[in-house]
Scaffold this motif. Structure first.
Motif, PDB file in Angstrom:
ATOM      1  N   MET A   1       0.839  -1.201   0.000  1.00  0.00           N
ATOM      2  CA  MET A   1       0.000   0.000   0.000  1.00  0.00           C
ATOM      3  C   MET A   1       0.878   1.257   0.000  1.00  0.00           C
ATOM      4  O   MET A   1       1.908   1.315   0.653  1.00  0.00           O
ATOM      5  N   SER A   2       0.449   2.274  -0.732  1.00  0.00           N
ATOM      6  CA  SER A   2       1.183   3.533  -0.787  1.00  0.00           C
ATOM      7  C   SER A   2       0.962   4.324   0.483  1.00  0.00           C
ATOM      8  O   SER A   2      -0.098   4.270   1.092  1.00  0.00           O
ATOM      9  N   ASP A   3       1.998   5.060   0.903  1.00  0.00           N
ATOM     10  CA  ASP A   3       1.880   5.952   2.044  1.00  0.00           C
ATOM     11  C   ASP A   3       1.225   7.237   1.576  1.00  0.00           C
ATOM     12  O   ASP A   3       1.837   8.035   0.868  1.00  0.00           O
ATOM     13  N   LYS A   4      -0.031   7.455   2.005  1.00  0.00           N
ATOM     14  CA  LYS A   4      -0.766   8.616   1.530  1.00  0.00           C
ATOM     15  C   LYS A   4      -0.283   9.925   2.148  1.00  0.00           C
ATOM     16  O   LYS A   4      -0.771  10.986   1.789  1.00  0.00           O
ATOM     17  N   ASN A   5       0.670   9.854   3.089  1.00  0.00           N
ATOM     18  CA  ASN A   5       1.223  11.081   3.639  1.00  0.00           C
ATOM     19  C   ASN A   5       2.474  11.522   2.878  1.00  0.00           C
ATOM     20  O   ASN A   5       3.017  12.582   3.129  1.00  0.00           O
ATOM     21  N   GLU A   6       2.926  10.677   1.953  1.00  0.00           N
ATOM     22  CA  GLU A   6       4.096  11.014   1.146  1.00  0.00           C
ATOM     23  C   GLU A   6       3.707  11.971   0.025  1.00  0.00           C
ATOM     24  O   GLU A   6       2.790  11.695  -0.749  1.00  0.00           O
ATOM     25  N   LEU A   7       4.407  13.094  -0.067  1.00  0.00           N
ATOM     26  CA  LEU A   7       4.111  14.079  -1.101  1.00  0.00           C
ATOM     27  C   LEU A   7       4.748  13.651  -2.422  1.00  0.00           C
ATOM     28  O   LEU A   7       5.957  13.430  -2.498  1.00  0.00           O
ATOM     29  N   LEU A   8       3.912  13.542  -3.448  1.00  0.00           N
ATOM     30  CA  LEU A   8       4.409  13.223  -4.783  1.00  0.00           C
ATOM     31  C   LEU A   8       4.784  14.512  -5.513  1.00  0.00           C
ATOM     32  O   LEU A   8       5.794  14.581  -6.205  1.00  0.00           O
ATOM     33  N   LEU A   9       3.939  15.528  -5.349  1.00  0.00           N
ATOM     34  CA  LEU A   9       4.145  16.829  -5.995  1.00  0.00           C
ATOM     35  C   LEU A   9       4.072  17.925  -4.936  1.00  0.00           C
ATOM     36  O   LEU A   9       3.162  17.923  -4.106  1.00  0.00           O
TER      37      LEU A   9
END
Length: 269
Positions: A1-9
């Motif tokens: 699962m992706s860490d939704k707190n990680e900023l992609l942009l």
């Protein structure tokens, strides 16, 4: 699962001035990985300008744009695309006399290795790349429920299907982020519902979206986060419930009619 707190942009103090006009004024936006982030606001708020700054169509006056922790402002548009950012456009851009399949294939040509001379003299290599593009385009059309329309000429397809084809075309480069500029504009309710289903399905499979949209039924149904621009300034950001109850957003954009509709919908049995 992706860490939704990680900023992609990440946009930090991003500004754009046109002569004496401040179109975007020190905007700070963070798009979290594996989320749908909507950018809303009235016409002329600076939404499309912001997307053009992200994708390198326009140079920044000041500030920084980071993608996956790397500064990308100053790069050329094709270089930013190759970093993993795809986009669709506010005004639909399709080749009307080509088939749906051919239109989607166009989205992958920037990743092919055959140059002009190789295309002329290396028929085998060109055929191999075309075969790979065709197979990938067919896969995406199947995933989006349009495989059966692959050989239909674009001008003969409903407008809603043409809109969805642009998402498929943006997916041809395997982007990590897709910027959707008013994808629901001009669609009827059933077409909007189909578009929402496509976006949500792609999101469930791991795609991150930055969505510019005026249709609040679409925005409120799909968004994890919303940022609101007004006259180039960021006036609010947060989850949908917080945004639709924000007094400044209601005054600047949503209006009292939206609040009334939301209240009536909530009170329906």
């Amino acid at each position: 699962m992706s860490d939704k707190n990680e900023l992609l942009l990440k946009l930090t103090d991003v500004s754009k001035h046109f002569a004496g006009l401040v179109a975007v004024d020190k905007v700070n936006i963070g798009v979290r990985k594996n989320t749908i982030h909507s950018l809303i606001g009235p016409n002329g708020a600076g939404k499309t300008t912001t997307v053009n700054l992200i994708t390198g169509v326009l140079p920044l006056t000041s500030g920084t744009v980071e993608f996956m922790g790397e500064k990308i402002n100053g790069l050329k548009t094709y270089q930013i695309a190759r970093k993993g950012i795809g986009r669709t456009f506010q005004n639909i851009k399709v080749f009307e006399t080509m088939t749906l399949l051919e239109n989607v294939m166009v989205g992958g040509h920037q990743l092919t290795k055959m140059g002009v001379l190789n295309t002329i003299f290396n028929f085998r290599g060109t055929a191999k790349e075309d075969k790979l593009l065709k197979e990938k385009a067919e896969y995406l059309l199947d995933k989006l429920g349009m495989y059966h329309l692959r050989n239909h000429t674009m001008k003969n397809l409903p407008y809603g299907r043409q809109k969805i084809s642009e998402i498929a075309r943006a997916m041809m480069t395997d982007p990590k982020l897709i910027l959707l500029d008013e994808p629901a504009a001009g669609l009827n309710p059933s077409e909007r519902a189909e578009l929402v289903a496509v976006i949500q399905k792609s999101h469930e499979e791991g795609m991150t979206f930055l969505l510019i949209e005026h249709n609040m039924d679409v925005v409120m149904n799909v968004s994890d986060d919303i940022s609101v621009l007004s006259f180039g300034r960021l006036i609010a950001k947060g989850e949908p419930n917080a945004i639709k109850n924000n007094d400044e957003v209601i005054t600047a954009y949503l209006g009292s009619a939206f609040v009334k509709d939301q209240s009536e919908e909530k009170n329906q049995p």
